[in-house]
Each structure stands twice: as structure tokens, then as C-alpha cells.
Design an enzyme around this catalytic site. Structure first.
Site, PDB file in Angstrom:
ATOM      1  N   HIS A  14       0.847  -1.618   0.091  1.00 44.95           N
ATOM      2  CA  HIS A  14       0.018  -0.229   0.120  1.00 44.95           C
ATOM      3  C   HIS A  14       0.829   1.095   0.113  1.00 44.95           C
ATOM      4  O   HIS A  14       2.035   1.662   0.671  1.00 44.95           O
ATOM      5  CB  HIS A  14      -1.201  -0.299   1.237  1.00 44.95           C
ATOM      6  CG  HIS A  14      -2.135   1.216   1.245  1.00 44.95           C
ATOM      7  ND1 HIS A  14      -3.304   1.113   1.768  1.00 44.95           N
ATOM      8  CD2 HIS A  14      -1.436   2.902   1.140  1.00 44.95           C
ATOM      9  CE1 HIS A  14      -3.966   2.364   2.016  1.00 44.95           C
ATOM     10  NE2 HIS A  14      -3.010   3.571   1.232  1.00 44.95           N
ATOM     11  N   HIS A  16       1.416   5.379  -1.437  1.00 43.59           N
ATOM     12  CA  HIS A  16       0.926   7.072  -2.077  1.00 43.59           C
ATOM     13  C   HIS A  16       2.260   7.328  -2.938  1.00 43.59           C
ATOM     14  O   HIS A  16       3.028   7.266  -2.184  1.00 43.59           O
ATOM     15  CB  HIS A  16       0.250   7.513  -1.400  1.00 43.59           C
ATOM     16  CG  HIS A  16      -0.739   7.280  -0.423  1.00 43.59           C
ATOM     17  ND1 HIS A  16      -1.851   7.054  -1.505  1.00 43.59           N
ATOM     18  CD2 HIS A  16      -0.778   6.397   0.430  1.00 43.59           C
ATOM     19  CE1 HIS A  16      -2.973   6.967  -0.877  1.00 43.59           C
ATOM     20  NE2 HIS A  16      -2.564   6.498   0.714  1.00 43.59           N
ATOM     21  N   LEU A  17       2.377   7.013  -4.074  1.00 41.40           N
ATOM     22  CA  LEU A  17       3.291   7.651  -5.468  1.00 41.40           C
ATOM     23  C   LEU A  17       3.500   8.966  -5.678  1.00 41.40           C
ATOM     24  O   LEU A  17       4.473   9.816  -6.063  1.00 41.40           O
ATOM     25  CB  LEU A  17       3.735   6.864  -6.509  1.00 41.40           C
ATOM     26  CG  LEU A  17       4.787   5.501  -6.080  1.00 41.40           C
ATOM     27  CD1 LEU A  17       4.917   5.068  -7.200  1.00 41.40           C
ATOM     28  CD2 LEU A  17       6.013   5.585  -5.090  1.00 41.40           C
ATOM     29  N   ARG A  18       1.526   9.394  -5.348  1.00 43.74           N
ATOM     30  CA  ARG A  18       1.402  10.845  -6.679  1.00 43.74           C
ATOM     31  C   ARG A  18       1.813  11.106  -7.489  1.00 43.74           C
ATOM     32  O   ARG A  18       1.749   9.677  -8.390  1.00 43.74           O
ATOM     33  CB  ARG A  18       2.310  12.083  -5.137  1.00 43.74           C
ATOM     34  CG  ARG A  18       1.758  12.130  -3.959  1.00 43.74           C
ATOM     35  CD  ARG A  18       0.532  12.062  -3.409  1.00 43.74           C
ATOM     36  NE  ARG A  18       0.460  12.005  -2.145  1.00 43.74           N
ATOM     37  CZ  ARG A  18      -0.130  11.687  -1.401  1.00 43.74           C
ATOM     38  NH1 ARG A  18      -1.245  10.441  -1.795  1.00 43.74           N
ATOM     39  NH2 ARG A  18      -0.056  11.346  -0.469  1.00 43.74           N
ATOM     40  N   ASN A  42      -5.192   7.082  -5.917  1.00 41.56           N
ATOM     41  CA  ASN A  42      -5.851   8.432  -5.346  1.00 41.56           C
ATOM     42  C   ASN A  42      -5.703   9.666  -5.818  1.00 41.56           C
ATOM     43  O   ASN A  42      -5.233  10.822  -5.356  1.00 41.56           O
ATOM     44  CB  ASN A  42      -5.919   8.797  -3.540  1.00 41.56           C
ATOM     45  CG  ASN A  42      -5.230   8.905  -2.849  1.00 41.56           C
ATOM     46  OD1 ASN A  42      -4.122   8.107  -3.256  1.00 41.56           O
ATOM     47  ND2 ASN A  42      -5.346   9.281  -1.717  1.00 41.56           N
ATOM     48  N   LYS A 100      -9.310  -0.141  -5.671  1.00 41.21           N
ATOM     49  CA  LYS A 100      -9.435   0.056  -4.305  1.00 41.21           C
ATOM     50  C   LYS A 100     -10.568   0.975  -3.735  1.00 41.21           C
ATOM     51  O   LYS A 100     -11.468   1.084  -4.619  1.00 41.21           O
ATOM     52  CB  LYS A 100      -8.438   0.934  -4.091  1.00 41.21           C
ATOM     53  CG  LYS A 100      -8.590   2.515  -2.772  1.00 41.21           C
ATOM     54  CD  LYS A 100      -8.010   1.659  -1.843  1.00 41.21           C
ATOM     55  CE  LYS A 100      -8.329   1.672  -0.724  1.00 41.21           C
ATOM     56  NZ  LYS A 100      -7.090   2.633   0.091  1.00 41.21           N
ATOM     57  N   HIS A 137     -10.326   0.977   2.323  1.00 40.20           N
ATOM     58  CA  HIS A 137      -9.856   1.681   2.829  1.00 40.20           C
ATOM     59  C   HIS A 137     -10.952   1.647   3.574  1.00 40.20           C
ATOM     60  O   HIS A 137     -12.833   2.118   3.722  1.00 40.20           O
ATOM     61  CB  HIS A 137      -9.807   3.122   2.813  1.00 40.20           C
ATOM     62  CG  HIS A 137      -9.275   4.001   3.579  1.00 40.20           C
ATOM     63  ND1 HIS A 137      -8.759   4.765   3.947  1.00 40.20           N
ATOM     64  CD2 HIS A 137     -10.701   4.089   4.642  1.00 40.20           C
ATOM     65  CE1 HIS A 137      -8.776   5.802   4.785  1.00 40.20           C
ATOM     66  NE2 HIS A 137     -10.200   5.713   4.920  1.00 40.20           N
ATOM     67  N   HIS A 175      -4.166  -0.970   6.021  1.00 39.26           N
ATOM     68  CA  HIS A 175      -4.342  -0.232   7.023  1.00 39.26           C
ATOM     69  C   HIS A 175      -4.732   0.298   8.686  1.00 39.26           C
ATOM     70  O   HIS A 175      -5.138   0.713   8.964  1.00 39.26           O
ATOM     71  CB  HIS A 175      -3.663   1.634   6.987  1.00 39.26           C
ATOM     72  CG  HIS A 175      -4.455   2.110   6.234  1.00 39.26           C
ATOM     73  ND1 HIS A 175      -5.938   1.966   6.112  1.00 39.26           N
ATOM     74  CD2 HIS A 175      -4.222   2.356   5.244  1.00 39.26           C
ATOM     75  CE1 HIS A 175      -6.834   2.906   5.287  1.00 39.26           C
ATOM     76  NE2 HIS A 175      -5.690   2.224   4.632  1.00 39.26           N
ATOM     77  N   ASP A 248       1.734   2.262   3.440  1.00 35.71           N
ATOM     78  CA  ASP A 248       0.504   4.120   3.202  1.00 35.71           C
ATOM     79  C   ASP A 248       1.816   5.358   3.467  1.00 35.71           C
ATOM     80  O   ASP A 248       0.951   6.020   3.815  1.00 35.71           O
ATOM     81  CB  ASP A 248      -0.277   3.788   4.644  1.00 35.71           C
ATOM     82  CG  ASP A 248      -1.434   4.832   4.349  1.00 35.71           C
ATOM     83  OD1 ASP A 248      -1.709   5.493   2.826  1.00 35.71           O
ATOM     84  OD2 ASP A 248      -2.316   5.000   5.113  1.00 35.71           O
ATOM     85  N   HIS A 252       3.127  14.761   2.070  1.00 39.57           N
ATOM     86  CA  HIS A 252       2.324  15.345   1.585  1.00 39.57           C
ATOM     87  C   HIS A 252       4.445  16.609   1.976  1.00 39.57           C
ATOM     88  O   HIS A 252       4.256  16.632   3.046  1.00 39.57           O
ATOM     89  CB  HIS A 252       0.907  15.556   2.957  1.00 39.57           C
ATOM     90  CG  HIS A 252       0.588  15.158   2.395  1.00 39.57           C
ATOM     91  ND1 HIS A 252      -0.872  15.017   1.666  1.00 39.57           N
ATOM     92  CD2 HIS A 252      -0.567  14.284   3.551  1.00 39.57           C
ATOM     93  CE1 HIS A 252      -2.047  14.417   1.060  1.00 39.57           C
ATOM     94  NE2 HIS A 252      -1.850  13.689   2.315  1.00 39.57           N
TER      95      HIS A 252
END
Ligand code: NCD
Ligand code: ZN
Length: 345
Positions: A14, A16-18, A42, A100, A137, A175, A248, A252
Site C-alpha cells: 500500500h 502513495h507515489l503521487r 487517489n 481500491k 479503506h 492499514h 501507506d 504531503h
């Protein structure tokens, strides 16, 4: 006393690579240690169709520095308009490894998520038929439910009914943050796995709220009481195949974290393996680390384990940069509050 540990190269189930500048900055932080990762969809706009996942995969591979190897395992973001045929085609071609589910409004960029679960039943049924896992989620979003109870309520109101009505569907409860979730996973017979993040093994809600508010410890699902962290540690270090690592890691910029309405997410891609080794050692469970990071995940997803290995060595404290620089601004690396002695050599 053990001071070196060689394990199969880990995967992150899980991540997030953006996109854009952030992707370029954070991808090497994962690829340095991890062979593969399940890539969260996302983005803004979200990755909902196969063609978007293919384009995102190409952007990830184009951002990978020369000499690094990393395989992005793509996912589609489930919406009430998702077409079962598009999902099946993306699975059939080998492009996607999961779909997802975000309940609408649950977290960062989840506005397109699901409100009415009846509308996604045809997609879930098709996924069950073709053996494509659903990553969930697991939090309800109703304003009247206390944020610390949202995971437990989700299990009763959403997850269990979905699993009962589509029993062949393989589900990853992502998560997990509570003993309720751990117990639910342990009591399930087949088709349910769970990811545990690095940071939820380390922080409880005091870290966020006691002695001043600490935005870099704020993530969703929010960290719970200490007894829940203890339940997660027991699950992660138990050797139970149903639990595996999903960091996860959710970058940011500091500007977006340190504000009146700060974003949710902890950035742990850089130092996760050192953090986990420290936590597993504290439980005298270093022998269970490889299962958690490198074996249970592939086994759930029906993928081969990695043949390469990494070696962790114990010594004087390892320094990780406090922040990584990105063209969007600095991103703070998760700070555990204790020294790390295990480095990946
Ligand atoms: C994630 C993000 O920033 O995309 N944030 C987080 O706190 N985990 C969203 C998510 O996975 O919930
Ligand atoms: Zn996430």
C-alpha cells in the site's frame, strides 16, 4: 545476539507515489529497498479506468532513476460508475493487481468514492469471479460516528455485509489500526488479509495530541490508543500469513501538513525497513520480519516472492534525512522518536 539479517527483498502492499514533481522525489525512496508496491489510485482526478492506470504506470516507470528496479502494481479506484468489463480487461492484461474501495469522503482525494454499495455489486461479483482482490479503506464516513470508532463501525456496517454477500471476493483490509480489525481478520476463514503500516506499529494517539499537536503524526485512519498499537505489533510479529506490510507512505509537503487544516499522511518510504527491524527486534521477532515484508503479501496476491535479498546490519544509530526535497517543497520523513540501529546495506 543477531546483528545481521538477510531477507528476501521486501514489497510494499500500500503506497502513495503521487504524480509529477512529488512522484519524482518520492519514487527513489521506495525503490531503494522495495521491489514492488501496490500503487494507490487517489490522484486528482483518480485513476478509475484501465487506460488511466496504464498511463500512470508509464509515468512511474519514466520517473524511475537509471539503475533502480521497481515494479508498480497498479490499482483502479472503485466508483459507482466503474464498468466491470473495464476492470476485467485491465486484470486480464496483467495491468492491475487490485481495485481500491474508498468510502466517499473517507480520506485524501476520496470524493469519488462509494456511497451506495449496491451500485458496485456487479463489479465486486466480477472481481470475485476472476480472483481480483479488493483493497478496502475501512472507515465509515458518517459525521456522527466518532473518528476513533470509524474502523470498528465499518467492519460491522460495511465490510462484513460485503464479504457475506460476495463470499468469494478476496479482500485486503488496509492499514488496520485497532484490535477489533485484528480480531476480525484472525477470526475469518478465507479470503481476507490485512496490511499494517510502519507508523501504526510505532505511534499511538498521544504522539499526535499530547504535548502540542504534531501534524506529521496525523494520518488516516488516525492512530488509536496504546492497547490497539500493541494488538497491531502482536499481529505483525506473529508470523500469521494474513498480515503483511503496507506502509501507506503518503507524502504531503510541509506547507500542506503544517496548516490550520492539515493533510493526513505519514511519509515512511525512506526509513521503513530500519523502523520495522527496530520494532520486530523489540518483540524478539526478527525472524518474523521477512514473512511480514516479503512473503505473506506475494502469497495473498498469488505472485512470486522476490529472488533478490537485502541485508540489514545492526550498529551505531543510522541517520535518515529529516526531510526530502521536492520541487513542490520539503516533505518531512517520519521521525520515530528513538534511535534506529538497523541499516540496509
Ligand atoms: C492518504 C493520502 O494522503 O493519500 N493519507 C493517509 O493519511 N493515509 C490517504 C489514505 O490512504 O487514507
Ligand atoms: Zn493510503
Amino acid at each position: 545476539m543477531t546483528d545481521t539479517l538477510t531477507i528476501r527483498r521486501p514489497d510494499d502492499w500500500h503506497l502513495h507515489l503521487r504524480d509529477g514533481a512529488m512522484l519524482h522525489a518520492v519514487l527513489p525512496e521506495s525503490a531503494r529497498h522495495f521491489a514492488r508496491a501496490i500503487i494507490m489510485p487517489n490522484l486528482v482526478p483518480p485513476v478509475v479506468r484501465g487506460e488511466q492506470a496504464a498511463a500512470y504506470r508509464d509515468r512511474i516507470l519514466a520517473a524511475l532513476p537509471d539503475g533502480m528496479s521497481f515494479e508498480p502494481l497498479m490499482t483502479l479506484y472503485l466508483t459507482e460508475d466503474t464498468d466491470p468489463d473495464d476492470v476485467a480487461a485491465a486484470h486480464q492484461s496483467g495491468l492491475i493487481k487490485a481495485v481500491k474501495l474508498y468510502p466517499a469522503g473517507a480520506t485524501t482525494n476520496s470524493a469519488s468514492g462509494v456511497r451506495d454499495f449496491d451500485k458496485v455489486r456487479p463489479v465486486l461479483e466480477r472481481m470475485a469471479e476472476i480472483g481480483l482482490p479488493l483493497c478496502v479503506h475501512g472507515e465509515v464516513t458518517d459525521a456522527e460516528i466518532d473518528i476513533f470508532d470509524r474502523e470498528a463501525v465499518f467492519i460491522d456496517r460495511v465490510l462484513d455485509p460485503v464479504r457475506m454477500s460476495t463470499p468469494e471476493l478476496r479482500v485486503v483490509m488496509e492499514h488496520v489500526t485497532t484490535s477489533h480489525a485484528v480480531e476480525y481478520v484472525v477470526s475469518s476463514e478465507v479470503g481476507l488479509g490485512a496490511t499494517i503500516t510502519t507508523h501504526h506499529l510505532i505511534i499511538n494517539r498521544n504522539h499526535i495530541l499530547a504535548g502540542g499537536i504534531k501534524p506529521h503524526y496525523y494520518c488516516l485512519p488516525v492512530a488509536k490508543r496504546e492497547e490497539h498499537r500493541q494488538a497491531l505489533l502482536v499481529a505483525a510479529t506473529s508470523g500469521d500469513e494474513r498480515f503483511f506490510l503496507g506502509t501507506d507512505s503518503a507524502p504531503h509537503t510541509d506547507a500542506n501538513k503544517e496548516m490550520a487544516c492539515g493533510c493526513a499522511g505519514c511519509f515512511t518510504a525512506s526509513n521503513t525497513m530500519s523502523l520495522l527491524a527496530e520494532m520486530f527486534e523489540s518483540k524478539r521477532a526478527l525472524d518474523k520480519l521477512e514473512g511480514f515484508t516479503s512473503i505473506h503479501g506475494p502469497s495473498f496476491y498469488g505472485l512470486p516472492v522476490n529472488e533478490e535479498t537485502i541485508t540489514l546490519t545492526k550498529g551505531s544509530p543510522v541517520e535518515y534525512p529529516a526531510k526530502i526535497e521536492t520541487d513542490d517543497g520539503p516533505v518531512t520523513v517520519f521521525e520515530p522518536g528513538f534511535p534506529l540501529h538497523w541499516r540496509v546495506s
